[in-house]
Design a protein around this motif. Structure first.
Motif, PDB file in Angstrom:
ATOM      1  N   LYS A 255       0.855  -1.041   0.006  1.00  0.00           N
ATOM      2  CA  LYS A 255       0.032   0.232   0.194  1.00  0.00           C
ATOM      3  C   LYS A 255       1.060   0.864  -0.001  1.00  0.00           C
ATOM      4  N   PRO A 256       2.049   1.393   0.670  1.00  0.00           N
ATOM      5  CA  PRO A 256       2.697   2.794   0.904  1.00  0.00           C
ATOM      6  C   PRO A 256       3.421   3.036  -0.521  1.00  0.00           C
ATOM      7  N   GLY A 257       3.815   1.323  -1.122  1.00  0.00           N
ATOM      8  CA  GLY A 257       4.363   1.227  -1.854  1.00  0.00           C
ATOM      9  C   GLY A 257       3.423   1.739  -3.483  1.00  0.00           C
ATOM     10  N   ALA A 258       2.037   1.919  -3.023  1.00  0.00           N
ATOM     11  CA  ALA A 258       0.991   2.262  -4.096  1.00  0.00           C
ATOM     12  C   ALA A 258       1.070   3.523  -4.801  1.00  0.00           C
ATOM     13  N   ASP A 259       0.878   4.584  -2.931  1.00  0.00           N
ATOM     14  CA  ASP A 259       0.971   5.741  -2.597  1.00  0.00           C
ATOM     15  C   ASP A 259       2.628   6.745  -3.536  1.00  0.00           C
ATOM     16  N   ILE A 260       3.459   5.492  -3.081  1.00  0.00           N
ATOM     17  CA  ILE A 260       4.592   5.945  -4.033  1.00  0.00           C
ATOM     18  C   ILE A 260       4.714   6.311  -4.671  1.00  0.00           C
ATOM     19  N   ILE A 261       4.258   5.473  -5.695  1.00  0.00           N
ATOM     20  CA  ILE A 261       4.208   5.518  -7.501  1.00  0.00           C
ATOM     21  C   ILE A 261       2.442   6.164  -7.582  1.00  0.00           C
ATOM     22  N   VAL A 262       2.352   6.932  -7.169  1.00  0.00           N
ATOM     23  CA  VAL A 262       1.073   7.555  -8.050  1.00  0.00           C
ATOM     24  C   VAL A 262       1.798   9.038  -7.375  1.00  0.00           C
ATOM     25  N   GLU A 263       2.214   9.651  -6.107  1.00  0.00           N
ATOM     26  CA  GLU A 263       3.165  10.290  -6.152  1.00  0.00           C
ATOM     27  C   GLU A 263       4.061  11.438  -7.302  1.00  0.00           C
ATOM     28  N   THR A 271      -1.988  12.072 -14.741  1.00  0.00           N
ATOM     29  CA  THR A 271      -2.713  11.811 -14.291  1.00  0.00           C
ATOM     30  C   THR A 271      -3.031  10.599 -13.063  1.00  0.00           C
ATOM     31  N   ALA A 272      -3.180  10.308 -12.317  1.00  0.00           N
ATOM     32  CA  ALA A 272      -2.989   8.886 -11.185  1.00  0.00           C
ATOM     33  C   ALA A 272      -3.845   8.344  -9.758  1.00  0.00           C
ATOM     34  N   ALA A 273      -4.035   7.902  -9.770  1.00  0.00           N
ATOM     35  CA  ALA A 273      -4.850   7.464  -8.188  1.00  0.00           C
ATOM     36  C   ALA A 273      -4.107   5.902  -7.891  1.00  0.00           C
ATOM     37  N   SER A 274      -4.599   6.223  -6.239  1.00  0.00           N
ATOM     38  CA  SER A 274      -3.845   4.649  -5.785  1.00  0.00           C
ATOM     39  C   SER A 274      -5.110   4.190  -5.704  1.00  0.00           C
TER      40      SER A 274
END
Length: 397
Positions: A255-263, A271-274
């Motif tokens: 989950k943290p990895g997904a947010d880091i990628i989106v950032e 444009t992206a979202a996790s």
């Protein structure tokens, strides 16, 4: 002319299917729909992306549309049990699309949201109920639902139920259902527990198996990119900034990895979202809807959250992290190449991933081509001999 006319479905259903752009039934639909219209129990072994939602929902809608009855309070004529909230919502949306104009009463129930609206809908009686196990058990315990009028039970994604720890909940729910019913069980794989369950709840079922290779592998251009871990984000940006892909689904491990990628993507004006279990249900639904509506070009998801992603026209799937369970590779890349279309799947692999990559290649029965013409390509010094032989053979071609 739509080939769905072959199944003697109601004209309104055929019209709705055509409006969604489906003219030719998928292999599982060709086999399932006639069997289910005839009232048979069914065992379907098929992965996501094969068209199984329409395969089981169209006969149910057709039957209830032709045979309308007064439904008792707190009752439902059919129950579709599925593992995740996202998948439940997707199924319900498709059913409502197919059943438009027939006046059927439908409802989806799952946890993470208020229950009173769900209770009120069930109190009026339903034709079709789509539910996740936890919330359904909660409604059963409070006597807000009964199954005295149940005609059809669908257990969808049975192996996922097992993997996510819902199997005992599923068994408790089944124990509350009437014995005299039509039962459908769908599973991508058949571990021993699912085989035992299928034998227990199905009566002389029609058995249909749609293999992963025939529905997905042949239509997907697969490749693996060897690289250093530190170059994953630069490579991802390189792919997305220079591509024409309209909808990209990225799988990552945490989950943290997904947010880091989106950032990182947003900093690059992509444009992206996790999508993961750390998000509220409202936020997850908004992200998924924006992705479906093409308001987002990229969705980054973990495996569990992605179970319910049923989005048309995903052109590229990227495995930012390889799946730890090789079986999930097929589930992941199967999000593209749906409804007979082609797709692209790219996997990132660092040197420590080679053993896992070997397992994935073994599970799909073929070697995945290594893309060497990319700016961050890394030659691995410790690639197992078998992999080296495969790479040499591909290079000779």
């Amino acid at each position: 002319m739509s080939e769905f006319k072959e199944f003697s479905l109601l004209e309104s259903i055929i019209d709705r299917v055509s409006l969604k752009g489906y003219k030719q039934p998928t292999p599982i639909q060709k086999e399932c729909i006639p069997a289910l219209i005839n009232g048979n129990d069914l065992l379907g072994i098929a992965q996501t992306g094969t068209g199984k939602t329409a395969a089981f929902s169209l006969p149910i809608i057709n039957n209830f549309g032709r045979n309308k009855i007064d439904i008792n309070a707190k009752s439902t004529r059919s129950l579709i049990l599925t593992p995740t909230r996202e998948l439940a919502s997707q199924i319900m949306q498709n059913i409502d699309d197919y059943a438009d104009g027939l006046g059927l009463k439908t409802k989806v129930v799952y946890g993470g949201v208020g229950r009173q609206n769900q209770v009120d809908s069930i109190a009026l009686g339903l034709d079709i109920l789509v539910a996740t196990p936890g919330r359904l058990l909660d409604l059963i315990k409070t006597d807000d639902i009964n199954f005295k009028a149940l005609e059809v039970f669908v257990l969808d994604e049975a192996d996922t139920m097992l993997d996510m720890g819902f199997f005992k909940d599923v068994q408790r729910i089944i124990s509350k259902l009437p014995k005299n019913r039509q039962t459908l069980l769908f599973s991508a794989t058949m571990p021993a527990e699912i085989e035992i369950l299928a034998d227990a709840i199905l009566t002389d079922p029609t058995k249909i198996q749609i293999t992963a290779e025939t529905v997905t592998i042949e239509r997907i251009n697969q490749s693996v990119y060897h690289l250093e871990k530190s170059n994953k984000v630069p490579l991802l940006l390189n792919i997305l900034e220079k591509s024409h892909y309209k909808k990209v689904l990225i799988f990552c491990k945490t989950k943290p990895g997904a947010d880091i990628i989106v950032e990182a993507l947003e900093e690059a004006s992509i444009t992206a979202a996790s999508l993961h279990s750390g998000k509220t249900q409202a936020v997850r639904e908004e992200a998924l809807q924006n992705f479906k509506d093409s308001n987002l070009s990229v969705l980054v998801a973990t495996d569990v959250a992605a179970r319910g992603i049923d989005v048309d026209n995903i052109t590229l799937v990227i495995n930012y992290n390889l799946p730890e369970d090789p079986r999930n590779y097929i589930h992941r890349i199967g999000r593209t190449a749906r409804a007979g279309k082609s797709g692209i799947a790219i996997s990132f692999a660092v040197e420590n991933d080679i053993t896992l990559l070997n397992s994935i290649e073994k599970s799909i029965g073929k070697a995945i081509p290594v893309a060497t013409e990319q700016p961050f390509h890394k030659e691995f010094s410790k690639v197992p001999k078998k992999v080296k032989k495969k790479v040499k053979k591909r290079n000779r071609r």
